[in-house]
Design a protein around this motif. Sequence first.
Motif, PDB file in Angstrom:
ATOM      1  N   ARG A   1      47.487  41.415  32.613  1.00 20.15           N
ATOM      2  CA  ARG A   1      46.688  41.920  33.448  1.00 20.15           C
ATOM      3  C   ARG A   1      45.397  42.242  32.544  1.00 20.15           C
ATOM      4  O   ARG A   1      44.319  42.376  33.204  1.00 20.15           O
ATOM      5  CB  ARG A   1      47.256  43.314  33.987  1.00 20.15           C
ATOM      6  CG  ARG A   1      46.339  44.051  35.190  1.00 20.15           C
ATOM      7  CD  ARG A   1      47.114  45.017  35.912  1.00 20.15           C
ATOM      8  NE  ARG A   1      47.500  44.228  37.156  1.00 20.15           N
ATOM      9  CZ  ARG A   1      48.400  44.720  37.852  1.00 20.15           C
ATOM     10  NH1 ARG A   1      48.859  45.953  37.774  1.00 20.15           N
ATOM     11  NH2 ARG A   1      48.826  44.123  39.051  1.00 20.15           N
TER      12      ARG A   1
ATOM     13  N   GLU B   1      52.898  36.590  40.138  1.00 19.90           N
ATOM     14  CA  GLU B   1      52.919  37.842  39.134  1.00 19.90           C
ATOM     15  C   GLU B   1      51.839  37.858  38.068  1.00 19.90           C
ATOM     16  O   GLU B   1      51.315  36.896  37.876  1.00 19.90           O
ATOM     17  CB  GLU B   1      54.272  37.350  38.352  1.00 19.90           C
ATOM     18  CG  GLU B   1      54.451  38.393  37.185  1.00 19.90           C
ATOM     19  CD  GLU B   1      55.939  38.077  36.280  1.00 19.90           C
ATOM     20  OE1 GLU B   1      56.409  36.962  36.530  1.00 19.90           O
ATOM     21  OE2 GLU B   1      56.390  38.752  35.527  1.00 19.90           O
ATOM     22  N   GLN B   2      51.465  38.915  37.745  1.00 21.70           N
ATOM     23  CA  GLN B   2      50.665  39.287  36.705  1.00 21.70           C
ATOM     24  C   GLN B   2      51.183  40.382  35.839  1.00 21.70           C
ATOM     25  O   GLN B   2      50.679  41.499  36.280  1.00 21.70           O
ATOM     26  CB  GLN B   2      49.222  39.759  37.316  1.00 21.70           C
ATOM     27  CG  GLN B   2      47.942  39.695  36.339  1.00 21.70           C
ATOM     28  CD  GLN B   2      46.718  40.116  37.007  1.00 21.70           C
ATOM     29  OE1 GLN B   2      46.400  40.994  37.665  1.00 21.70           O
ATOM     30  NE2 GLN B   2      45.385  39.057  36.687  1.00 21.70           N
ATOM     31  N   SER B   3      52.002  40.146  34.675  1.00 18.98           N
ATOM     32  CA  SER B   3      52.582  41.370  34.306  1.00 18.98           C
ATOM     33  C   SER B   3      51.632  41.857  33.133  1.00 18.98           C
ATOM     34  O   SER B   3      50.373  41.519  33.014  1.00 18.98           O
ATOM     35  CB  SER B   3      53.572  40.630  33.322  1.00 18.98           C
ATOM     36  OG  SER B   3      53.089  40.077  32.156  1.00 18.98           O
ATOM     37  N   PRO B   4      52.044  43.129  32.759  1.00 15.76           N
ATOM     38  CA  PRO B   4      51.134  43.774  31.725  1.00 15.76           C
ATOM     39  C   PRO B   4      50.477  43.097  30.774  1.00 15.76           C
ATOM     40  O   PRO B   4      49.571  43.443  30.133  1.00 15.76           O
ATOM     41  CB  PRO B   4      51.988  45.067  31.582  1.00 15.76           C
ATOM     42  CG  PRO B   4      52.805  45.335  32.565  1.00 15.76           C
ATOM     43  CD  PRO B   4      53.151  44.010  33.131  1.00 15.76           C
ATOM     44  N   PHE B   5      51.180  41.863  30.414  1.00 17.77           N
ATOM     45  CA  PHE B   5      50.697  41.523  29.205  1.00 17.77           C
ATOM     46  C   PHE B   5      49.493  40.556  29.582  1.00 17.77           C
ATOM     47  O   PHE B   5      48.485  40.601  28.825  1.00 17.77           O
ATOM     48  CB  PHE B   5      51.584  40.182  28.929  1.00 17.77           C
ATOM     49  CG  PHE B   5      53.097  40.518  28.077  1.00 17.77           C
ATOM     50  CD1 PHE B   5      54.194  41.235  28.905  1.00 17.77           C
ATOM     51  CD2 PHE B   5      52.979  40.777  26.806  1.00 17.77           C
ATOM     52  CE1 PHE B   5      55.142  41.547  28.224  1.00 17.77           C
ATOM     53  CE2 PHE B   5      53.998  41.338  26.094  1.00 17.77           C
ATOM     54  CZ  PHE B   5      55.096  41.583  26.920  1.00 17.77           C
TER      55      PHE B   5
ATOM     56  N   LEU C   1      56.203  38.649  45.194  1.00 18.60           N
ATOM     57  CA  LEU C   1      56.543  38.620  43.740  1.00 18.60           C
ATOM     58  C   LEU C   1      57.995  38.851  43.553  1.00 18.60           C
ATOM     59  O   LEU C   1      58.844  38.299  42.957  1.00 18.60           O
ATOM     60  CB  LEU C   1      55.680  39.617  43.056  1.00 18.60           C
ATOM     61  CG  LEU C   1      56.348  39.765  41.788  1.00 18.60           C
ATOM     62  CD1 LEU C   1      56.146  38.681  40.630  1.00 18.60           C
ATOM     63  CD2 LEU C   1      55.558  41.179  41.002  1.00 18.60           C
TER      64      LEU C   1
ATOM     65  N   SER D   1      58.375  43.430  37.505  1.00 22.74           N
ATOM     66  CA  SER D   1      57.163  43.026  37.237  1.00 22.74           C
ATOM     67  C   SER D   1      55.956  43.421  38.260  1.00 22.74           C
ATOM     68  O   SER D   1      56.226  43.954  39.326  1.00 22.74           O
ATOM     69  CB  SER D   1      56.945  41.578  37.040  1.00 22.74           C
ATOM     70  OG  SER D   1      55.805  41.100  36.109  1.00 22.74           O
ATOM     71  N   ALA D   2      54.755  43.126  37.849  1.00 24.13           N
ATOM     72  CA  ALA D   2      53.498  43.598  38.834  1.00 24.13           C
ATOM     73  C   ALA D   2      53.000  42.281  39.237  1.00 24.13           C
ATOM     74  O   ALA D   2      52.950  41.384  38.911  1.00 24.13           O
ATOM     75  CB  ALA D   2      52.536  44.201  37.574  1.00 24.13           C
ATOM     76  N   PRO D   3      52.312  42.811  40.392  1.00 23.95           N
ATOM     77  CA  PRO D   3      51.944  41.402  41.419  1.00 23.95           C
ATOM     78  C   PRO D   3      50.380  41.117  40.913  1.00 23.95           C
ATOM     79  O   PRO D   3      49.936  41.842  40.219  1.00 23.95           O
ATOM     80  CB  PRO D   3      51.770  41.930  42.590  1.00 23.95           C
ATOM     81  CG  PRO D   3      51.566  43.365  42.339  1.00 23.95           C
ATOM     82  CD  PRO D   3      52.080  43.936  41.264  1.00 23.95           C
ATOM     83  N   CYS D   4      50.218  39.747  40.880  1.00 20.88           N
ATOM     84  CA  CYS D   4      48.700  39.394  40.876  1.00 20.88           C
ATOM     85  C   CYS D   4      47.741  39.912  41.822  1.00 20.88           C
ATOM     86  O   CYS D   4      47.977  39.335  43.064  1.00 20.88           O
ATOM     87  CB  CYS D   4      48.740  38.065  40.691  1.00 20.88           C
ATOM     88  SG  CYS D   4      46.994  37.373  40.326  1.00 20.88           S
TER      89      CYS D   4
END
Lengths: 318, 305
Positions: B23, B17-21, A255, A235-238
Amino acid sequence: MIPDELSAEYLDLPDLDNNQIVLITGNQLRHKRFALRMIEEFGDQVVAWYQVENSAPRRFEGNQQAKNSAPEGLKAKLIKTAKSSKKFARQPGLWALFVAVVRGLLLKFRWQMHSKAIQRGEERLFGREVHRLQATMNRQPSIINPKDVNTAGFVAEIKALNAYFFLSLAGPLYGKELLDSIRGIAINQHAGHSPVYKGTSTIEWALYRRDLRCVSATVHQTTSGADNGPILRRSAPCLFPGDSPSAIFSRVVALGTELMIEVVREIMADKHVRVYPQPDGAGQTYLGTHMTPHVLNAIYRDHRAGWLRDEFVRLKQF
Amino acid sequence: MMKAGWYILNYHDVSWEQSPFIRAVGDSFSPDIFHEHVAALAKKFELVSVQEGWARLQNGDIDQPILSFWFDDGYAGVRKYAFPILEDAGVKAGMAVNSSFMLRKDFYWRLKLGFLAHVDGLRFLRQRLRTMGYKGGDSVRSFTLQNCSAEIIAVIDELFVRFTSEEMREDVFRHFDDVEGIRFLLDHGWEISNHTAAHYPVSDANEFQRFERQFAECESELEKSLGVPTRFWVLPFGMPFTDPSGTQVRFEEAEGKERALVYVGSKINQHSALHKHRLSRILVPIASANELLVSLSRLAVYKAG
């Protein structure tokens, strides 16, 4: 999140009551956070924590014997620096050697600045958290030389711990014998978007390519290759618009640790595990020798120009 | 210098976390940034729970700056990361919950939209929206919000199914806290409020039936799951688009003295007489702690009309 572009398979792990965990990490603050968060979440189930340090004395005899450690002369150091520059092979001669040495030194200097920025960023992002965890837990790592990790002696030590989970953040590539000695599963945390970016400095490469979609943390089953095992979570970080490249890296690592905790909890609850194998030939594995001062300078130039802030604005304009 | 009054800060998610959903559509803060916010705010405000702020407002005008935290949509990260930070600061917060997300019945349509933006699915959506009045070049994000209808939701759902696997559609609910998680917050003194069943825009006075249905469904599910009725109904997207006073009047007729309607008005709640059945909150911008304090210092007090 799961990597939906890949096809899922299922692993049936041994259904044992033993959920014991062995950790292996590097020695930076992000590694300590990883280990302490695991201990905070899983308590006495964490039966060992190894911290890999190059300066640690060898404990085991094995295939990976220590090289002759006589101090290097200046000439040897210069040649080593020159050889690390990829242009050396193409431009023979003293001038080429001089250029290669300068480039090598520039890269070393630039990388040291970047590493120091990462250390400062880690202290700011989760220094407080690590200090709090250290104060409440009395767990110290066993220091180990990376050359010991795949020796028969270390494998036997790990086997004796009877661990179900072997969780890693950093360390050398782990050999088959070591991985086979784990009763359940070995899982690695990778600061990068597998399979597209594997190996080293993968966040820096994604930033260099201005590919925010590939600034990710991946948690995957450990294999003897670099970051190419079946993916469990990614997943992607904030991020924050003003984040520097070093802060972005630290957020990715933070993360990844949280994703690792989630994965371990899920496996403890259900040994029928969904994984996403990485296709052969997908993406790229980056080595340390691929990095150049030009790449690092470009990343920091983008940061100074406010690229990340602009990118966030663009992402929301649809 | 902060004006006197009750400042209610509206956050959404706090997570590493900041998923593509999330962001492209959401506003989330990492735990370190949120901690910096709380530390800076604690120096300028008296931090109070939602319950305490409400009680003080009902008892008379607020004559000093007090501040509460209120999280919307029921994200799991709030309990994991924001709760410990606020516990250290000695303050409880509010959580506005969408029952469909909590119960894993339906996923937030705006996050589906964010994901479609991530996977280049919007080109298909734009084609379909053209038959509903969408013009090329318009913002899909704004159009779907302003014209939200069952038909638009159905198109988004259809494309979301097309671009995701069944496993992903089950997995995505991990972004939201479940009943057990919300009950944990309730048991630790947080104010749990009704944010409608599925977060559709319900604040158009011409669509009051959707307003009633959505809030009623969420109220029923929350009472069943948590055992207590809610005191606050929090408008999705924060503000009535049309006829705000009409919506408020019909709400008060329907709910009487039992509840308050909560907006995002970016105003300070100060005068007791104006806030018998309404509250204004402040959407927190993506900003550093210092920037947040500066923006709060420039806010106006809520006045009637």
